[in-house]
Design a protein around this motif. Structure first.
Motif, PDB file in Angstrom:
ATOM      1  N   ASP A 109      22.027  13.345 -11.063  1.00 37.99           N
ATOM      2  CA  ASP A 109      22.659  13.874 -12.262  1.00 37.99           C
ATOM      3  C   ASP A 109      23.181  15.275 -11.974  1.00 37.99           C
ATOM      4  OD1 ASP A 109      22.102  11.589 -13.682  1.00 37.99           O
ATOM      5  OD2 ASP A 109      20.149  12.320 -14.373  1.00 37.99           O
ATOM      6  N   LEU A 110      23.606  15.954 -13.023  1.00 40.44           N
ATOM      7  CA  LEU A 110      24.156  17.296 -12.847  1.00 40.44           C
ATOM      8  C   LEU A 110      23.110  18.261 -12.313  1.00 40.44           C
ATOM      9  CD1 LEU A 110      26.604  19.146 -13.246  1.00 40.44           C
ATOM     10  CD2 LEU A 110      25.763  19.626 -15.565  1.00 40.44           C
ATOM     11  N   ASP A 111      21.885  18.192 -12.839  1.00 37.21           N
ATOM     12  CA  ASP A 111      20.842  19.148 -12.465  1.00 37.21           C
ATOM     13  C   ASP A 111      19.623  18.523 -11.824  1.00 37.21           C
ATOM     14  OD1 ASP A 111      22.316  21.300 -13.579  1.00 37.21           O
ATOM     15  OD2 ASP A 111      21.588  20.766 -15.575  1.00 37.21           O
ATOM     16  N   THR A 112      19.526  17.194 -11.798  1.00 35.18           N
ATOM     17  CA  THR A 112      18.313  16.557 -11.294  1.00 35.18           C
ATOM     18  C   THR A 112      18.631  15.452 -10.305  1.00 35.18           C
ATOM     19  OG1 THR A 112      18.232  14.944 -13.107  1.00 35.18           O
ATOM     20  CG2 THR A 112      17.064  17.039 -13.436  1.00 35.18           C
ATOM     21  N   VAL A 113      17.616  15.133  -9.517  1.00 35.94           N
ATOM     22  CA  VAL A 113      17.650  13.975  -8.632  1.00 35.94           C
ATOM     23  C   VAL A 113      16.470  13.093  -9.018  1.00 35.94           C
ATOM     24  CG1 VAL A 113      17.472  13.141  -6.264  1.00 35.94           C
ATOM     25  CG2 VAL A 113      18.707  15.252  -6.744  1.00 35.94           C
ATOM     26  N   GLN A 114      16.733  11.817  -9.307  1.00 36.43           N
ATOM     27  CA  GLN A 114      15.678  10.893  -9.715  1.00 36.43           C
ATOM     28  C   GLN A 114      15.446   9.883  -8.594  1.00 36.43           C
ATOM     29  OE1 GLN A 114      16.389   9.154 -13.578  1.00 36.43           O
ATOM     30  NE2 GLN A 114      17.287  11.035 -14.388  1.00 36.43           N
ATOM     31  N   ILE A 115      14.213   9.895  -8.080  1.00 35.87           N
ATOM     32  CA  ILE A 115      13.814   8.950  -7.039  1.00 35.87           C
ATOM     33  C   ILE A 115      12.904   7.915  -7.687  1.00 35.87           C
ATOM     34  CG2 ILE A 115      12.678   8.675  -4.808  1.00 35.87           C
ATOM     35  CD1 ILE A 115      13.240  11.624  -4.263  1.00 35.87           C
ATOM     36  N   ALA A 116      13.381   6.670  -7.778  1.00 38.50           N
ATOM     37  CA  ALA A 116      12.650   5.611  -8.472  1.00 38.50           C
ATOM     38  C   ALA A 116      12.185   4.560  -7.479  1.00 38.50           C
ATOM     39  CB  ALA A 116      13.527   4.974  -9.548  1.00 38.50           C
ATOM     40  N   VAL A 117      10.937   4.150  -7.613  1.00 34.90           N
ATOM     41  CA  VAL A 117      10.368   3.062  -6.804  1.00 34.90           C
ATOM     42  C   VAL A 117       9.948   1.956  -7.765  1.00 34.90           C
ATOM     43  CG1 VAL A 117       8.567   2.388  -5.192  1.00 34.90           C
ATOM     44  CG2 VAL A 117       9.586   4.670  -5.034  1.00 34.90           C
ATOM     45  N   SER A 118      10.577   0.779  -7.635  1.00 35.45           N
ATOM     46  CA  SER A 118      10.339  -0.341  -8.553  1.00 35.45           C
ATOM     47  C   SER A 118       9.744  -1.520  -7.800  1.00 35.45           C
ATOM     48  CB  SER A 118      11.643  -0.782  -9.212  1.00 35.45           C
ATOM     49  OG  SER A 118      12.246   0.298  -9.903  1.00 35.45           O
ATOM     50  N   ASP A 119       8.856  -2.245  -8.482  1.00 35.42           N
ATOM     51  CA  ASP A 119       8.287  -3.459  -7.899  1.00 35.42           C
ATOM     52  C   ASP A 119       8.349  -4.595  -8.919  1.00 35.42           C
ATOM     53  OD1 ASP A 119       5.756  -3.672  -9.513  1.00 35.42           O
ATOM     54  OD2 ASP A 119       5.317  -1.757  -8.559  1.00 35.42           O
ATOM     55  N   GLN A 120       8.049  -5.795  -8.457  1.00 37.40           N
ATOM     56  CA  GLN A 120       8.020  -6.986  -9.307  1.00 37.40           C
ATOM     57  C   GLN A 120       6.594  -7.509  -9.397  1.00 37.40           C
ATOM     58  OE1 GLN A 120      10.766  -9.290  -6.967  1.00 37.40           O
ATOM     59  NE2 GLN A 120      12.568  -8.531  -8.048  1.00 37.40           N
ATOM     60  N   GLY A 121       5.654  -6.576  -9.487  1.00 39.07           N
ATOM     61  CA  GLY A 121       4.247  -6.931  -9.404  1.00 39.07           C
ATOM     62  C   GLY A 121       3.594  -7.231 -10.730  1.00 39.07           C
ATOM     63  N   ILE A 122       2.287  -6.963 -10.774  1.00 41.23           N
ATOM     64  CA  ILE A 122       1.473  -7.368 -11.928  1.00 41.23           C
ATOM     65  C   ILE A 122       1.669  -6.458 -13.128  1.00 41.23           C
ATOM     66  CG2 ILE A 122      -0.250  -8.417 -10.435  1.00 41.23           C
ATOM     67  CD1 ILE A 122      -1.948  -5.923 -10.763  1.00 41.23           C
ATOM     68  N   GLY A 123       2.247  -5.276 -12.929  1.00 38.47           N
ATOM     69  CA  GLY A 123       2.450  -4.356 -14.039  1.00 38.47           C
ATOM     70  C   GLY A 123       1.181  -3.600 -14.395  1.00 38.47           C
ATOM     71  N   ILE A 124       1.309  -2.673 -15.334  1.00 37.49           N
ATOM     72  CA  ILE A 124       0.202  -1.808 -15.742  1.00 37.49           C
ATOM     73  C   ILE A 124       0.096  -1.864 -17.256  1.00 37.49           C
ATOM     74  CG2 ILE A 124      -0.762   0.520 -15.628  1.00 37.49           C
ATOM     75  CD1 ILE A 124       1.177   1.044 -13.296  1.00 37.49           C
ATOM     76  N   SER A 125      -1.102  -2.038 -17.749  1.00 37.75           N
ATOM     77  CA  SER A 125      -1.304  -2.078 -19.196  1.00 37.75           C
ATOM     78  C   SER A 125      -1.102  -0.687 -19.793  1.00 37.75           C
ATOM     79  CB  SER A 125      -2.708  -2.583 -19.524  1.00 37.75           C
ATOM     80  OG  SER A 125      -3.691  -1.651 -19.073  1.00 37.75           O
ATOM     81  N   GLU A 126      -0.866  -0.655 -21.091  1.00 40.01           N
ATOM     82  CA  GLU A 126      -0.626   0.625 -21.770  1.00 40.01           C
ATOM     83  C   GLU A 126      -1.838   1.544 -21.678  1.00 40.01           C
ATOM     84  OE1 GLU A 126       0.811   2.318 -26.152  1.00 40.01           O
ATOM     85  OE2 GLU A 126       0.639   0.155 -25.770  1.00 40.01           O
ATOM     86  N   ALA A 127      -3.037   0.984 -21.768  1.00 38.58           N
ATOM     87  CA  ALA A 127      -4.243   1.806 -21.675  1.00 38.58           C
ATOM     88  C   ALA A 127      -4.377   2.431 -20.291  1.00 38.58           C
ATOM     89  CB  ALA A 127      -5.479   0.957 -21.991  1.00 38.58           C
ATOM     90  N   ASP A 128      -4.032   1.678 -19.250  1.00 40.98           N
ATOM     91  CA  ASP A 128      -4.137   2.206 -17.886  1.00 40.98           C
ATOM     92  C   ASP A 128      -3.041   3.218 -17.582  1.00 40.98           C
ATOM     93  OD1 ASP A 128      -6.415   0.798 -17.099  1.00 40.98           O
ATOM     94  OD2 ASP A 128      -5.258  -0.993 -16.616  1.00 40.98           O
ATOM     95  N   ARG A 129      -1.865   3.068 -18.211  1.00 36.44           N
ATOM     96  CA  ARG A 129      -0.765   3.992 -17.935  1.00 36.44           C
ATOM     97  C   ARG A 129      -1.121   5.432 -18.286  1.00 36.44           C
ATOM     98  NH1 ARG A 129       2.657  -0.166 -19.922  1.00 36.44           N
ATOM     99  NH2 ARG A 129       2.940   0.878 -21.925  1.00 36.44           N
ATOM    100  N   GLU A 130      -2.041   5.609 -19.223  1.00 37.68           N
ATOM    101  CA  GLU A 130      -2.433   6.955 -19.617  1.00 37.68           C
ATOM    102  C   GLU A 130      -3.370   7.608 -18.611  1.00 37.68           C
ATOM    103  OE1 GLU A 130      -4.157   6.624 -23.449  1.00 37.68           O
ATOM    104  OE2 GLU A 130      -2.296   5.972 -24.449  1.00 37.68           O
ATOM    105  N   ARG A 131      -3.924   6.811 -17.677  1.00 37.88           N
ATOM    106  CA  ARG A 131      -4.941   7.359 -16.772  1.00 37.88           C
ATOM    107  C   ARG A 131      -4.625   7.168 -15.296  1.00 37.88           C
ATOM    108  NH1 ARG A 131     -10.864   5.658 -17.938  1.00 37.88           N
ATOM    109  NH2 ARG A 131     -11.079   7.407 -16.494  1.00 37.88           N
ATOM    110  N   ILE A 132      -3.527   6.515 -14.965  1.00 38.30           N
ATOM    111  CA  ILE A 132      -3.287   6.157 -13.566  1.00 38.30           C
ATOM    112  C   ILE A 132      -3.094   7.363 -12.657  1.00 38.30           C
ATOM    113  CG2 ILE A 132      -2.364   3.859 -13.999  1.00 38.30           C
ATOM    114  CD1 ILE A 132       0.409   5.052 -13.975  1.00 38.30           C
ATOM    115  N   PHE A 133      -2.752   8.537 -13.214  1.00 41.68           N
ATOM    116  CA  PHE A 133      -2.564   9.723 -12.378  1.00 41.68           C
ATOM    117  C   PHE A 133      -3.853  10.523 -12.202  1.00 41.68           C
ATOM    118  CE2 PHE A 133       1.739   8.887 -13.983  1.00 41.68           C
ATOM    119  CZ  PHE A 133       2.431   8.841 -12.782  1.00 41.68           C
ATOM    120  N   GLU A 134      -4.962  10.036 -12.776  1.00 44.03           N
ATOM    121  CA  GLU A 134      -6.236  10.714 -12.578  1.00 44.03           C
ATOM    122  C   GLU A 134      -6.764  10.427 -11.174  1.00 44.03           C
ATOM    123  OE1 GLU A 134      -9.021   9.582 -15.557  1.00 44.03           O
ATOM    124  OE2 GLU A 134      -7.690  10.105 -17.238  1.00 44.03           O
TER     125      GLU A 134
END
Length: 407
Positions: free
Chosen positions: A294-319
């Motif tokens: 973009d104009l001011d940012t670079v976005q590096i995205a890594v996508s998979d077709q795996g099992i996914g993450i539940s909403e409850a786990d998404r809040e804690r996966i970076f711990e």
């Protein structure tokens, strides 16, 4: 006695009496001024200016508990001039100091809003300011408490995680000793020891990386970094893992983008996202690595077709040490530190991490980093030459050291 002598004596006596009277008047005036100052509810000169220059919340209260002056930060806790203290614990602290005259400090949970939301841990210190006034200083120590808790949790989690491979190595060593006459069993146990040793080395390495990122001086030098270089190195480092898992790595998106940072840390961060995507992807699926400029940012995205993450786990996966799928992570040798490293690395580079996921459909992790203009060719050449010079000097030093060892 002559009249002249009498006159001189009278003059001297009058002079002495006058000096004594002046001293008495001066003492009485000063005593009156001190008494007036001690019993006055006026804020002493200069106190209001000092309060306004303070970062901590502070205020001056009179005998009735009315706020006469405050610092700018005090308003965040609802301490306003002309009002009284809302918090009962603060009022009790002020009364204690007023009755004893001794400065007192207490830790109190204090809300920064009228509705009682966002409670903060503060260190409140009250001191007597004359006979009628009280100086109250409130220091917010919530962040310090949080960091102390994080440190304690980190030590406890690290100790727990290290016990597993260390204990496994110990047991396997005992098993090898008892199965010394069975070469097949020895080979099996030796392979398991090698796997546990690899896991232990990976765990300690990631702990060191995370500690370096969290340290104040963890990253000392930022240079222009080619995003293409980071993506290519990250994909190359995990090509064998992808082939073993029958997962295809696909690179797409914009090219030629640059960011400012530490290339090794960025490669490790993107590599962690790719490694996680491979682990949680089914066979014959794809893991995509895309770049959007973009104009001011670079976005590096890594996508998979795996099992996914539940909403409850998404809040804690970076711990630290948190695993959304404990069984799979243990089976694949995961440490639970990869995403934590990604988060801290991205924040250290002035960016942010976003995650999109749906159970059964896959996940996309996106590192959003500040973009910079591409460096001039001569700057790139100088940087490459400087790196080669440093590598050559290190190689010469190592060779000299080895020569000295053989001598």
């Amino acid at each position: 006695m002559t009249q002249g002598t009498i006159a001189l004596i009278a003059l001297a006596v009058g002079l002495v009496i006058g000096v004594v009277l002046c001293a008495i008047f001066a003492w009485a005036y000063r005593a009156k001024a001190r008494t007036a100052q001690a019993t006055s509810s006026d804020v002493p000169q200069g106190i209001a200016e000092v309060l306004q220059s303070m970062d901590d919340a502070a205020c001056v209260l009179d005998a009735s508990g009315l706020v006469l002056a405050n610092s700018q930060s005090a308003t965040r806790f609802g301490i306003d001039v002309g009002a009284t203290l809302d918090n009962a614990e603060l009022r009790q602290l002020v009364r204690t100091v007023r009755s004893s005259g001794v400065s007192t400090t207490e830790s109190i949970r204090l809300s920064r809003s009228r509705g009682g939301l966002d409670p903060r841990l503060v260190s409140a210190r009250a001191s007597a300011l004359g006979a009628r006034l009280i100086l109250l200083i409130i220091r917010d120590v919530t962040e310090q408490e949080r960091l102390d808790q994080v440190r304690r949790d980190f030590v406890a989690n690290t100790s727990h995680e290290l016990k597993t491979p260390v204990g496994a190595v110990t047991l396997l060593a005992e098993a090898i000793e008892s199965a010394a006459d069975d070469p097949q069993q020895v080979r099996v146990f030796a392979a398991r020891i090698s796997a546990e040793a690899t896991r232990l080395g990976q765990l300690t390495g990631r702990i060191m990386s995370l500690s370096r990122l969290q340290a104040a001086d963890g990253v000392t030098e930022f240079d222009p970094v080619s995003v293409d270089e980071v993506i290519a190195a990250s994909i190359e480092a995990h090509a064998v893992q992808a082939d073993s898992a029958s997962v295809e790595l696909v690179r797409g998106g914009d090219r030629g983008a640059y960011i400012r940072g530490d290339v090794q840390i960025l490669i490790e961060a993107v590599g962690n996202l790719i490694a996680n995507a491979i682990v949680y992807s089914p066979k014959s699926s794809r893991v995509g690595v895309g770049v959007t400029v973009d104009l001011d940012t670079v976005q590096i995205a890594v996508s998979d077709q795996g099992i996914g993450i539940s909403e409850a786990d998404r809040e804690r996966i970076f711990e630290r040490f948190y695993r959304a799928d404990e069984a799979r992570s243990r089976r694949t040798g995961g440490t639970g530190l990869g995403l934590s490293i990604v988060k801290h690395a991205t924040h250290r580079h002035g960016g942010d991490v976003r995650v999109w996921s749906r159970p059964g459909r896959g996940s996309t992790f996106t590192m959003v980093l500040p973009r910079i203009d591409a460096p001039a060719p001569e700057d790139t050449a100088k940087k490459t030459k400087h790196k080669r010079t440093r590598k050559s000097s290190r190689g010469a030093s190592s060779a000299g050291a080895r020569k000295g060892e053989h001598a």
